[in-house]
Design a protein around this motif. Structure first.
Motif, PDB file in Angstrom:
ATOM      1  N   VAL A  16      50.056  32.087  36.796  1.00 41.90           N
ATOM      2  CA  VAL A  16      49.092  33.170  36.925  1.00 41.90           C
ATOM      3  C   VAL A  16      49.342  33.785  38.291  1.00 41.90           C
ATOM      4  CG1 VAL A  16      46.645  33.739  37.100  1.00 41.90           C
ATOM      5  CG2 VAL A  16      47.396  31.993  35.499  1.00 41.90           C
ATOM      6  N   VAL A  17      49.251  35.105  38.394  1.00 42.64           N
ATOM      7  CA  VAL A  17      49.487  35.785  39.668  1.00 42.64           C
ATOM      8  C   VAL A  17      48.165  36.341  40.192  1.00 42.64           C
ATOM      9  CG1 VAL A  17      50.720  37.647  40.841  1.00 42.64           C
ATOM     10  CG2 VAL A  17      51.819  36.420  38.949  1.00 42.64           C
ATOM     11  N   PHE A  18      47.827  35.978  41.427  1.00 40.43           N
ATOM     12  CA  PHE A  18      46.671  36.540  42.113  1.00 40.43           C
ATOM     13  C   PHE A  18      47.159  37.406  43.252  1.00 40.43           C
ATOM     14  CE2 PHE A  18      43.802  32.820  40.836  1.00 40.43           C
ATOM     15  CZ  PHE A  18      43.152  33.568  39.877  1.00 40.43           C
ATOM     16  N   LEU A  19      46.568  38.591  43.390  1.00 38.74           N
ATOM     17  CA  LEU A  19      46.855  39.472  44.506  1.00 38.74           C
ATOM     18  C   LEU A  19      45.917  39.088  45.648  1.00 38.74           C
ATOM     19  CD1 LEU A  19      47.125  42.824  42.531  1.00 38.74           C
ATOM     20  CD2 LEU A  19      48.945  41.203  43.118  1.00 38.74           C
ATOM     21  N   VAL A  20      46.475  38.881  46.831  1.00 39.88           N
ATOM     22  CA  VAL A  20      45.703  38.482  47.997  1.00 39.88           C
ATOM     23  C   VAL A  20      46.053  39.405  49.163  1.00 39.88           C
ATOM     24  CG1 VAL A  20      45.654  36.085  47.174  1.00 39.88           C
ATOM     25  CG2 VAL A  20      47.392  36.780  48.833  1.00 39.88           C
ATOM     26  N   ASP A  21      45.254  39.357  50.237  1.00 38.47           N
ATOM     27  CA  ASP A  21      45.584  40.172  51.406  1.00 38.47           C
ATOM     28  C   ASP A  21      45.547  39.363  52.707  1.00 38.47           C
ATOM     29  OD1 ASP A  21      42.876  39.849  51.803  1.00 38.47           O
ATOM     30  OD2 ASP A  21      42.388  41.972  51.588  1.00 38.47           O
ATOM     31  N   PRO A  72      47.413  46.901  42.825  1.00 43.67           N
ATOM     32  CA  PRO A  72      46.787  47.310  41.567  1.00 43.67           C
ATOM     33  C   PRO A  72      46.773  48.832  41.444  1.00 43.67           C
ATOM     34  CG  PRO A  72      45.313  45.895  42.857  1.00 43.67           C
ATOM     35  CD  PRO A  72      46.508  46.177  43.695  1.00 43.67           C
ATOM     36  N   PRO A  73      46.899  49.340  40.231  1.00 39.37           N
ATOM     37  CA  PRO A  73      46.948  50.796  40.049  1.00 39.37           C
ATOM     38  C   PRO A  73      45.650  51.493  40.427  1.00 39.37           C
ATOM     39  CG  PRO A  73      46.940  49.666  37.936  1.00 39.37           C
ATOM     40  CD  PRO A  73      47.055  48.615  39.003  1.00 39.37           C
ATOM     41  N   VAL A  74      44.518  50.810  40.344  1.00 43.75           N
ATOM     42  CA  VAL A  74      43.227  51.391  40.702  1.00 43.75           C
ATOM     43  C   VAL A  74      42.653  50.566  41.845  1.00 43.75           C
ATOM     44  CG1 VAL A  74      40.899  51.903  39.881  1.00 43.75           C
ATOM     45  CG2 VAL A  74      42.837  52.113  38.317  1.00 43.75           C
ATOM     46  N   ALA A  75      42.318  51.221  42.939  1.00 46.17           N
ATOM     47  CA  ALA A  75      41.776  50.493  44.088  1.00 46.17           C
ATOM     48  C   ALA A  75      40.553  49.679  43.665  1.00 46.17           C
ATOM     49  CB  ALA A  75      41.409  51.466  45.198  1.00 46.17           C
ATOM     50  N   GLY A  76      40.567  48.410  43.990  1.00 44.10           N
ATOM     51  CA  GLY A  76      39.448  47.537  43.653  1.00 44.10           C
ATOM     52  C   GLY A  76      39.407  47.114  42.204  1.00 44.10           C
ATOM     53  N   GLY A  77      40.388  47.512  41.416  1.00 51.67           N
ATOM     54  CA  GLY A  77      40.392  47.168  39.993  1.00 51.67           C
ATOM     55  C   GLY A  77      40.660  45.695  39.765  1.00 51.67           C
ATOM     56  N   ARG A  78      40.105  45.162  38.689  1.00 52.81           N
ATOM     57  CA  ARG A  78      40.314  43.767  38.307  1.00 52.81           C
ATOM     58  C   ARG A  78      41.279  43.715  37.147  1.00 52.81           C
ATOM     59  NH1 ARG A  78      34.910  40.444  37.142  1.00 52.81           N
ATOM     60  NH2 ARG A  78      35.888  40.544  35.126  1.00 52.81           N
ATOM     61  N   GLY A 119      33.752  20.455  27.887  1.00 45.89           N
ATOM     62  CA  GLY A 119      33.751  19.714  29.141  1.00 45.89           C
ATOM     63  C   GLY A 119      32.933  20.434  30.193  1.00 45.89           C
ATOM     64  N   HIS A 120      32.625  19.731  31.263  1.00 42.25           N
ATOM     65  CA  HIS A 120      31.823  20.294  32.346  1.00 42.25           C
ATOM     66  C   HIS A 120      32.702  21.190  33.212  1.00 42.25           C
ATOM     67  CE1 HIS A 120      28.007  20.111  34.562  1.00 42.25           C
ATOM     68  NE2 HIS A 120      28.765  20.435  35.595  1.00 42.25           N
ATOM     69  N   SER A 121      32.202  22.375  33.520  1.00 36.98           N
ATOM     70  CA  SER A 121      32.956  23.347  34.320  1.00 36.98           C
ATOM     71  C   SER A 121      32.168  23.758  35.554  1.00 36.98           C
ATOM     72  CB  SER A 121      33.247  24.610  33.497  1.00 36.98           C
ATOM     73  OG  SER A 121      34.094  24.335  32.422  1.00 36.98           O
ATOM     74  N   PHE A 122      32.887  23.938  36.635  1.00 36.66           N
ATOM     75  CA  PHE A 122      32.364  24.517  37.867  1.00 36.66           C
ATOM     76  C   PHE A 122      33.094  25.828  38.074  1.00 36.66           C
ATOM     77  CE2 PHE A 122      31.148  20.201  38.414  1.00 36.66           C
ATOM     78  CZ  PHE A 122      30.164  20.149  39.386  1.00 36.66           C
ATOM     79  N   TYR A 123      32.350  26.909  38.309  1.00 36.13           N
ATOM     80  CA  TYR A 123      32.953  28.212  38.573  1.00 36.13           C
ATOM     81  C   TYR A 123      32.800  28.523  40.060  1.00 36.13           C
ATOM     82  CZ  TYR A 123      33.172  29.051  33.585  1.00 36.13           C
ATOM     83  OH  TYR A 123      33.471  28.966  32.250  1.00 36.13           O
ATOM     84  N   ILE A 124      33.930  28.813  40.706  1.00 35.10           N
ATOM     85  CA  ILE A 124      33.951  29.144  42.127  1.00 35.10           C
ATOM     86  C   ILE A 124      34.814  30.392  42.310  1.00 35.10           C
ATOM     87  CG2 ILE A 124      33.623  26.734  42.812  1.00 35.10           C
ATOM     88  CD1 ILE A 124      36.655  26.637  43.449  1.00 35.10           C
ATOM     89  N   ARG A 125      34.880  30.873  43.526  1.00 37.18           N
ATOM     90  CA  ARG A 125      35.761  32.009  43.840  1.00 37.18           C
ATOM     91  C   ARG A 125      36.632  31.643  45.031  1.00 37.18           C
ATOM     92  NH1 ARG A 125      34.680  36.558  40.861  1.00 37.18           N
ATOM     93  NH2 ARG A 125      32.674  36.436  39.800  1.00 37.18           N
ATOM     94  N   ASP A 126      37.874  32.125  44.980  1.00 41.40           N
ATOM     95  CA  ASP A 126      38.746  31.943  46.131  1.00 41.40           C
ATOM     96  C   ASP A 126      38.362  32.976  47.191  1.00 41.40           C
ATOM     97  OD1 ASP A 126      40.020  34.386  45.545  1.00 41.40           O
ATOM     98  OD2 ASP A 126      41.921  33.468  44.970  1.00 41.40           O
ATOM     99  N   PHE A 128      39.420  35.679  47.956  1.00 44.80           N
ATOM    100  CA  PHE A 128      39.704  37.062  47.573  1.00 44.80           C
ATOM    101  C   PHE A 128      38.872  37.515  46.386  1.00 44.80           C
ATOM    102  CE2 PHE A 128      43.139  34.783  49.410  1.00 44.80           C
ATOM    103  CZ  PHE A 128      43.359  35.519  50.561  1.00 44.80           C
ATOM    104  N   GLY A 129      37.928  36.658  45.965  1.00 45.38           N
ATOM    105  CA  GLY A 129      37.042  37.005  44.861  1.00 45.38           C
ATOM    106  C   GLY A 129      37.563  36.611  43.496  1.00 45.38           C
ATOM    107  N   ASN A 130      38.736  35.983  43.418  1.00 44.49           N
ATOM    108  CA  ASN A 130      39.252  35.537  42.129  1.00 44.49           C
ATOM    109  C   ASN A 130      38.416  34.367  41.632  1.00 44.49           C
ATOM    110  OD1 ASN A 130      41.626  37.287  41.954  1.00 44.49           O
ATOM    111  ND2 ASN A 130      42.369  36.085  43.685  1.00 44.49           N
TER     112      ASN A 130
END
Length: 145
Positions: A16-21, A72-78, A119-126, A128-130
């Motif tokens: 998986v590719v994440f864009l970071v700054d 990303p083609p659109v600034a701030g796009g997900r 299964g039990h899941s925890f949702y977090i963010r890196d 960069f908001g991913n």
């Protein structure tokens, strides 16, 4: 519905590719918080790959001169909602404490289905908001887990 035959067989997720700054911050999170291991590096592209079990997470620094195709083609796009990282069994309180020590907030906890079952899941963010889902093994009604 039957799928048409394809000229290949599926094995699983390769990467998986994440864009970071901010690459140092990204590597700090993926190594220190998630325990990923160093993978391949592509300095000319501003890209680092980290091993997440048998798959790779690719971190591509969009501030790097070699990352022109990564913006990303659109600034701030997900372009990705979240990535689910499968884990072995873990102590939920110990994970909460670990994330807290690293200043990582838990967006939510849930019992969700996935490739290995419910299964039990925890949702977090890196940093960069991913969104990352940390998902434990399947838990069965009879208590197996």
């Amino acid at each position: 519905m039957s799928a048409a035959p394809v000229p290949f067989s599926l094995v699983g997720i390769d990467h998986v590719v994440f864009l970071v700054d901010d690459m140092p911050s990204a590597l700090g999170f993926y190594y220190g918080v998630l325990g990923c291991q160093p993978g391949y590096t592509y300095p000319a592209l501003g890209m680092e790959q980290v091993w997440c079990g048998s798959a790779l997470i690719v971190l591509w620094d969009i501030t790097h001169p070699g990352a022109g195709n990564a913006v990303p083609p659109v600034a701030g796009g997900r372009n990705v909602d979240h990535v689910c990282i499968a884990t072995g069994p873990f102590d939920h309180d110990a994970l909460r404490a670990h994330l807290g020590r690293h200043g990582v907030e838990i967006d939510r906890e849930a019992m969700h289905g996935g490739a290995r079952g419910m299964g039990h899941s925890f949702y977090i963010r890196d940093p960069f908001g991913n969104k990352i889902e940390i998902k434990g093994p399947a838990v069965y009604p009879d208590g197996r887990g």
